[in-house]
Design a protein around this motif. Structure first.
Motif, PDB file in Angstrom:
ATOM      1  N   GLU A 174     -16.603  -4.700  59.988  1.00  0.00           N
ATOM      2  CA  GLU A 174     -15.648  -3.606  60.242  1.00  0.00           C
ATOM      3  C   GLU A 174     -15.617  -2.590  59.103  1.00  0.00           C
ATOM      4  N   THR A 175     -15.735  -3.080  57.883  1.00  0.00           N
ATOM      5  CA  THR A 175     -15.861  -2.163  56.755  1.00  0.00           C
ATOM      6  C   THR A 175     -17.303  -2.221  56.276  1.00  0.00           C
ATOM      7  N   THR A 176     -17.766  -1.145  55.678  1.00  0.00           N
ATOM      8  CA  THR A 176     -19.148  -1.142  55.186  1.00  0.00           C
ATOM      9  C   THR A 176     -19.155  -0.791  53.705  1.00  0.00           C
ATOM     10  N   LEU A 202     -23.271  -3.786  54.888  1.00  0.00           N
ATOM     11  CA  LEU A 202     -22.005  -4.195  55.498  1.00  0.00           C
ATOM     12  C   LEU A 202     -21.025  -4.670  54.417  1.00  0.00           C
ATOM     13  N   ASN A 203     -19.964  -5.320  54.843  1.00  0.00           N
ATOM     14  CA  ASN A 203     -18.876  -5.713  53.930  1.00  0.00           C
ATOM     15  C   ASN A 203     -19.380  -6.516  52.721  1.00  0.00           C
ATOM     16  N   ILE A 227     -23.902 -14.361  56.578  1.00  0.00           N
ATOM     17  CA  ILE A 227     -23.928 -13.470  57.752  1.00  0.00           C
ATOM     18  C   ILE A 227     -24.347 -14.254  59.002  1.00  0.00           C
ATOM     19  N   PRO A 228     -23.541 -14.204  60.076  1.00  0.00           N
ATOM     20  CA  PRO A 228     -23.870 -14.958  61.295  1.00  0.00           C
ATOM     21  C   PRO A 228     -25.126 -14.424  61.991  1.00  0.00           C
ATOM     22  N   GLN A 229     -25.896 -15.344  62.545  1.00  0.00           N
ATOM     23  CA  GLN A 229     -27.147 -15.012  63.238  1.00  0.00           C
ATOM     24  C   GLN A 229     -26.918 -14.040  64.402  1.00  0.00           C
ATOM     25  N   HIS A 253     -27.605  -6.076  53.808  1.00  0.00           N
ATOM     26  CA  HIS A 253     -28.479  -4.916  54.004  1.00  0.00           C
ATOM     27  C   HIS A 253     -29.268  -4.980  55.324  1.00  0.00           C
ATOM     28  N   PHE A 254     -29.150  -3.896  56.090  1.00  0.00           N
ATOM     29  CA  PHE A 254     -29.950  -3.726  57.314  1.00  0.00           C
ATOM     30  C   PHE A 254     -30.630  -2.371  57.220  1.00  0.00           C
ATOM     31  N   GLU A 255     -31.907  -2.299  57.597  1.00  0.00           N
ATOM     32  CA  GLU A 255     -32.593  -0.993  57.556  1.00  0.00           C
ATOM     33  C   GLU A 255     -33.438  -0.775  58.801  1.00  0.00           C
ATOM     34  N   PHE A 256     -33.541   0.486  59.184  1.00  0.00           N
ATOM     35  CA  PHE A 256     -34.242   0.867  60.414  1.00  0.00           C
ATOM     36  C   PHE A 256     -35.741   0.811  60.189  1.00  0.00           C
ATOM     37  N   ARG A 257     -36.402  -0.158  60.807  1.00  0.00           N
ATOM     38  CA  ARG A 257     -37.854  -0.314  60.670  1.00  0.00           C
ATOM     39  C   ARG A 257     -38.453  -0.683  62.033  1.00  0.00           C
ATOM     40  N   PRO A 258     -38.422   0.296  62.949  1.00  0.00           N
ATOM     41  CA  PRO A 258     -38.867  -0.002  64.316  1.00  0.00           C
ATOM     42  C   PRO A 258     -40.305  -0.500  64.384  1.00  0.00           C
ATOM     43  N   GLU A 259     -41.137  -0.090  63.408  1.00  0.00           N
ATOM     44  CA  GLU A 259     -42.535  -0.560  63.434  1.00  0.00           C
ATOM     45  C   GLU A 259     -42.598  -2.065  63.182  1.00  0.00           C
ATOM     46  N   LEU A 260     -41.747  -2.570  62.291  1.00  0.00           N
ATOM     47  CA  LEU A 260     -41.766  -4.004  61.979  1.00  0.00           C
ATOM     48  C   LEU A 260     -41.171  -4.829  63.111  1.00  0.00           C
ATOM     49  N   ILE A 261     -40.173  -4.274  63.787  1.00  0.00           N
ATOM     50  CA  ILE A 261     -39.607  -4.982  64.947  1.00  0.00           C
ATOM     51  C   ILE A 261     -40.648  -5.015  66.081  1.00  0.00           C
ATOM     52  N   ALA A 262     -41.391  -3.916  66.253  1.00  0.00           N
ATOM     53  CA  ALA A 262     -42.433  -3.879  67.302  1.00  0.00           C
ATOM     54  C   ALA A 262     -43.542  -4.886  66.989  1.00  0.00           C
ATOM     55  N   ILE A 263     -43.949  -4.954  65.726  1.00  0.00           N
ATOM     56  CA  ILE A 263     -44.981  -5.928  65.333  1.00  0.00           C
ATOM     57  C   ILE A 263     -44.445  -7.353  65.527  1.00  0.00           C
ATOM     58  N   ALA A 264     -43.168  -7.555  65.197  1.00  0.00           N
ATOM     59  CA  ALA A 264     -42.548  -8.878  65.356  1.00  0.00           C
ATOM     60  C   ALA A 264     -42.525  -9.302  66.823  1.00  0.00           C
ATOM     61  N   ARG A 265     -42.247  -8.342  67.707  1.00  0.00           N
ATOM     62  CA  ARG A 265     -42.195  -8.667  69.144  1.00  0.00           C
ATOM     63  C   ARG A 265     -43.588  -9.029  69.662  1.00  0.00           C
ATOM     64  N   LEU A 266     -44.591  -8.310  69.182  1.00  0.00           N
ATOM     65  CA  LEU A 266     -45.966  -8.638  69.576  1.00  0.00           C
ATOM     66  C   LEU A 266     -46.324 -10.030  69.069  1.00  0.00           C
ATOM     67  N   SER A 267     -45.934 -10.322  67.844  1.00  0.00           N
ATOM     68  CA  SER A 267     -46.199 -11.645  67.265  1.00  0.00           C
ATOM     69  C   SER A 267     -45.522 -12.734  68.093  1.00  0.00           C
ATOM     70  N   GLU A 268     -44.271 -12.488  68.471  1.00  0.00           N
ATOM     71  CA  GLU A 268     -43.537 -13.473  69.251  1.00  0.00           C
ATOM     72  C   GLU A 268     -44.197 -13.675  70.626  1.00  0.00           C
TER      73      GLU A 268
END
Ligand SMILES: [Zn+2]
Length: 274
Positions: A174-176, A202-203, A227-229, A253-268
């Motif tokens: 809720e707070t960042t 985040l908090n 941090i909960p899964q 810390h969360f950061e926008f890295r759509p290329e890494l998420i796309a590679i992760a999905r291909l890996s999965e």
């Protein structure tokens, strides 16, 4: 009865060799070719990257960036002087690819970054980045982030999904502790992704950070996380990686890295072949 240690010892040896091969393959990023990774990188930033032309990333600005400098680097050297190939060398684990244990030594997927690439993607100076910043309502606070590459829209979708989680999770987000902030990463001369308005903390009350845990670069004593899964899954669904999946962990810390998420999905999809 005599103890049958010979074959057991042999089998243990075989298993250890197999396990070390698997670990080495994982660390080296085998299974998904560099060409496939580069294609997903280009697709992730379509308004900035024109194409991957042979050995270079070609930006719409006309700038070109070498993919592979040909240098063999240690992990520490990759963090300081990553080329594009280094930046994509470790597969970020999502879904079934994540075993829940703390990351192995120097497994830092997403932490290896080429700063020139980020400057091309989000802006080459503080002023250039600031032109694209927007203020996003965020529960009990506000976030200043970039609208480039749809970071603001992706975060709005994250907020919508986080709001659907059980109320017990709210205190975590809720707070960042901030979005955009033109600054270097602690202990380095490298720009943080916060500089580009593409990362969120985040908090801080629930944060664990490798330096606070007594870690030194390349030697982090023990992994910690609160941090909960379920929250991590929300961010990943919308293109963000989590610093809690790094050996040098940074769990707020969360950061926008759509290329890494796309590679992760291909890996999965391929059975988690890293
Ligand atoms: Zn951060």
């Amino acid at each position: 009865m005599p103890r049958c240690t010979g074959p057991n010892r042999f089998l243990t040896g075989v298993l250890m060799v197999l396990m070390s091969l698997t670990a080495a393959g994982s660390a080296a990023g085998q299974g998904i070719s560099l060409d496939e990774r580069l294609r997903l990188l280009a697709q992730a930033y379509p308004s900035t990257v024109a194409e991957i032309d042979g050995k270079e990333v070609v930006f719409k600005s006309g700038a070109r960036l070498e993919v592979d400098d040909g240098q063999e680097k240690s992990h520490a050297e990759k963090l300081v002087g990553a080329d594009i190939e280094d930046m994509l060398s470790q597969v970020y684990p999502i879904g079934r690819c994540y075993d829940g244990a703390g990351p192995a030594r120097n497994v830092d997927p997403g932490r290896i970054r080429n700063e020139t690439f980020f400057r091309q993607v989000y802006g080459n100076s503080r002023r250039a980045v600031e032109k694209n910043l927007v203020v996003l309502p965020w529960f009990k606070s506000k976030l200043r982030v970039t609208r480039k590459h749809g970071v603001d829209a992706a975060l709005s979708r994250v907020a919508k999904d986080l709001a659907e989680l059980p109320a017990k999770y709210r205190r975590f987000f809720e707070t960042t502790s901030g979005g955009h902030n033109w600054r270097t990463i602690a202990g380095t001369k490298r720009l943080s992704v916060h500089s580009f308005g593409a990362a969120v903390d985040l908090n801080i009350k629930f944060a664990d950070y490798w330096r606070w845990a007594g870690g030194k670069p390349g030697n982090v004593p023990r992994y910690r996380n609160k941090i909960p899964q379920a929250m991590v899954e929300v961010f990943e669904r919308h293109g963000f990686i989590w610093g809690g999946k790094w050996y040098h962990f940074d769990t707020m810390h969360f950061e926008f890295r759509p290329e890494l998420i796309a590679i992760a999905r291909l890996s999965e999809a391929r059975g988690c072949q890293h």
